[in-house]
Write a protein that holds these residues in place. Structure first.
Motif, PDB file in Angstrom:
ATOM      1  N   VAL A  54     -33.442  20.740 -50.023  1.00 27.19           N
ATOM      2  CA  VAL A  54     -32.506  20.447 -48.926  1.00 27.19           C
ATOM      3  C   VAL A  54     -33.111  19.400 -47.994  1.00 27.19           C
ATOM      4  CG1 VAL A  54     -31.329  21.394 -46.889  1.00 27.19           C
ATOM      5  CG2 VAL A  54     -31.365  22.697 -49.020  1.00 27.19           C
ATOM      6  N   PHE A  55     -34.422  19.447 -47.812  1.00 27.61           N
ATOM      7  CA  PHE A  55     -35.109  18.558 -46.872  1.00 27.61           C
ATOM      8  C   PHE A  55     -35.728  17.335 -47.553  1.00 27.61           C
ATOM      9  CE2 PHE A  55     -34.998  22.733 -44.986  1.00 27.61           C
ATOM     10  CZ  PHE A  55     -34.689  22.486 -43.657  1.00 27.61           C
ATOM     11  N   ASN A  64     -37.713   7.793 -48.097  1.00 29.31           N
ATOM     12  CA  ASN A  64     -37.884   9.172 -48.560  1.00 29.31           C
ATOM     13  C   ASN A  64     -39.226   9.371 -49.263  1.00 29.31           C
ATOM     14  OD1 ASN A  64     -35.281   9.979 -47.724  1.00 29.31           O
ATOM     15  ND2 ASN A  64     -34.381   9.203 -49.606  1.00 29.31           N
ATOM     16  N   SER A  65     -39.971   8.282 -49.459  1.00 31.10           N
ATOM     17  CA  SER A  65     -41.161   8.328 -50.304  1.00 31.10           C
ATOM     18  C   SER A  65     -42.236   9.282 -49.784  1.00 31.10           C
ATOM     19  CB  SER A  65     -41.744   6.928 -50.497  1.00 31.10           C
ATOM     20  OG  SER A  65     -42.165   6.391 -49.262  1.00 31.10           O
ATOM     21  N   GLN A  66     -42.464   9.325 -48.488  1.00 32.37           N
ATOM     22  CA  GLN A  66     -43.506  10.203 -47.968  1.00 32.37           C
ATOM     23  C   GLN A  66     -43.086  11.666 -48.042  1.00 32.37           C
ATOM     24  OE1 GLN A  66     -45.422   8.835 -44.410  1.00 32.37           O
ATOM     25  NE2 GLN A  66     -45.612   6.771 -45.220  1.00 32.37           N
ATOM     26  N   MET A  67     -41.801  11.943 -47.872  1.00 37.10           N
ATOM     27  CA  MET A  67     -41.329  13.316 -48.016  1.00 37.10           C
ATOM     28  C   MET A  67     -41.454  13.769 -49.461  1.00 37.10           C
ATOM     29  SD  MET A  67     -40.252  16.042 -46.518  1.00 37.10           S
ATOM     30  CE  MET A  67     -39.154  15.991 -45.116  1.00 37.10           C
ATOM     31  N   LYS A  68     -41.276  12.849 -50.398  1.00 33.97           N
ATOM     32  CA  LYS A  68     -41.448  13.199 -51.810  1.00 33.97           C
ATOM     33  C   LYS A  68     -42.868  13.700 -52.055  1.00 33.97           C
ATOM     34  CE  LYS A  68     -41.043  11.480 -56.553  1.00 33.97           C
ATOM     35  NZ  LYS A  68     -41.676  12.657 -57.011  1.00 33.97           N
ATOM     36  N   VAL A  69     -43.840  13.061 -51.443  1.00 36.63           N
ATOM     37  CA  VAL A  69     -45.236  13.501 -51.573  1.00 36.63           C
ATOM     38  C   VAL A  69     -45.388  14.923 -51.034  1.00 36.63           C
ATOM     39  CG1 VAL A  69     -47.619  13.078 -50.799  1.00 36.63           C
ATOM     40  CG2 VAL A  69     -46.159  11.143 -51.497  1.00 36.63           C
ATOM     41  N   ILE A  70     -44.803  15.184 -49.873  1.00 38.20           N
ATOM     42  CA  ILE A  70     -44.894  16.506 -49.240  1.00 38.20           C
ATOM     43  C   ILE A  70     -44.219  17.567 -50.112  1.00 38.20           C
ATOM     44  CG2 ILE A  70     -44.064  17.887 -47.283  1.00 38.20           C
ATOM     45  CD1 ILE A  70     -44.501  15.336 -45.557  1.00 38.20           C
TER      46      ILE A  70
END
Length: 195
Positions: A89-90, A176-182
């Motif tokens: 969702v995030f 969105n790339s850094q959230m993908k890492v998270i």
């Protein structure tokens, strides 16, 4: 629903994205008038003040996010899938499922020192999300899917802190790339807890 209740709901739904995008303080009643095509008197006939409308809009945006999470988690069957669905969702802050971004982040940041009532609403939403994560993990432990050593409370805090921070950074950097890492890191940690 009466005509007055329908009109009130219309005002909330139409103005919710504006408040979530511009903020509580920066959104003017003229913004609401523009999006609803209503006169100021009509708006004040349904909300006694901008503050009253703000509170209704915060409730609406938070409930919309809670509903998106509920739908995603509710469609999953295993603890792992439920946790993955929660994270998904995030996962894309630039295409956040609530227009304007995460209302917990937006309203929480603005209200932390200025509006105790809205701060309380956001705090309750965060704590509820953490409780939901804890419940999923505890059910997974009870069913034997997850290791008994999985620290549900710590993980729930980590998830909420990392996804909210990742949402902020993603929206500021417009990626969105850094959230993908998270999300990938948190999913890997979940995988390591599977029995």
């Amino acid at each position: 629903m009466s005509k007055a209740e329908r009109t009130r709901q219309f005002i909330i739904e139409q103005s919710a994205p504006i408040f979530n995008t511009k903020g509580l303080a920066a959104t003017a009643m003229s913004d609401v008038m523009e999006v609803t095509k209503m006169a100021k008197g009509g708006l004040y006939g349904h909300f006694e003040s901008k503050e009253a409308l703000s509170h209704a809009v915060v409730d609406y945006n938070l409930s919309k996010l809670i509903s998106k999470v509920g739908q995603a988690v509710g469609g999953a069957h295993t603890a792992k899938d439920k946790l993955f669905a929660f994270l998904d969702v995030f996962a894309t802050p630039m295409q956040f499922p609530v227009e304007g971004g995460c209302p917990m982040l937006n309203f929480g940041t603005e209200a932390d020192d200025t509006n105790p009532m809205i701060k309380k609403k956001v705090r309750e939403t965060i704590l509820s999300a953490q409780k939901r994560i804890v419940g999923i993990i505890e059910a997974g432990i009870a069913s034997g899917e997850l290791k008994a050593s999985f620290d549900a409370r710590t993980f729930s805090i980590k998830v909420m802190t990392m996804v909210e921070g990742g949402t902020l950074i993603g929206r500021v950097l417009e990626t969105n790339s850094q959230m993908k890492v998270i999300v990938d890191m948190l999913k890997k940690e979940i995988e390591e807890e599977i029995t």
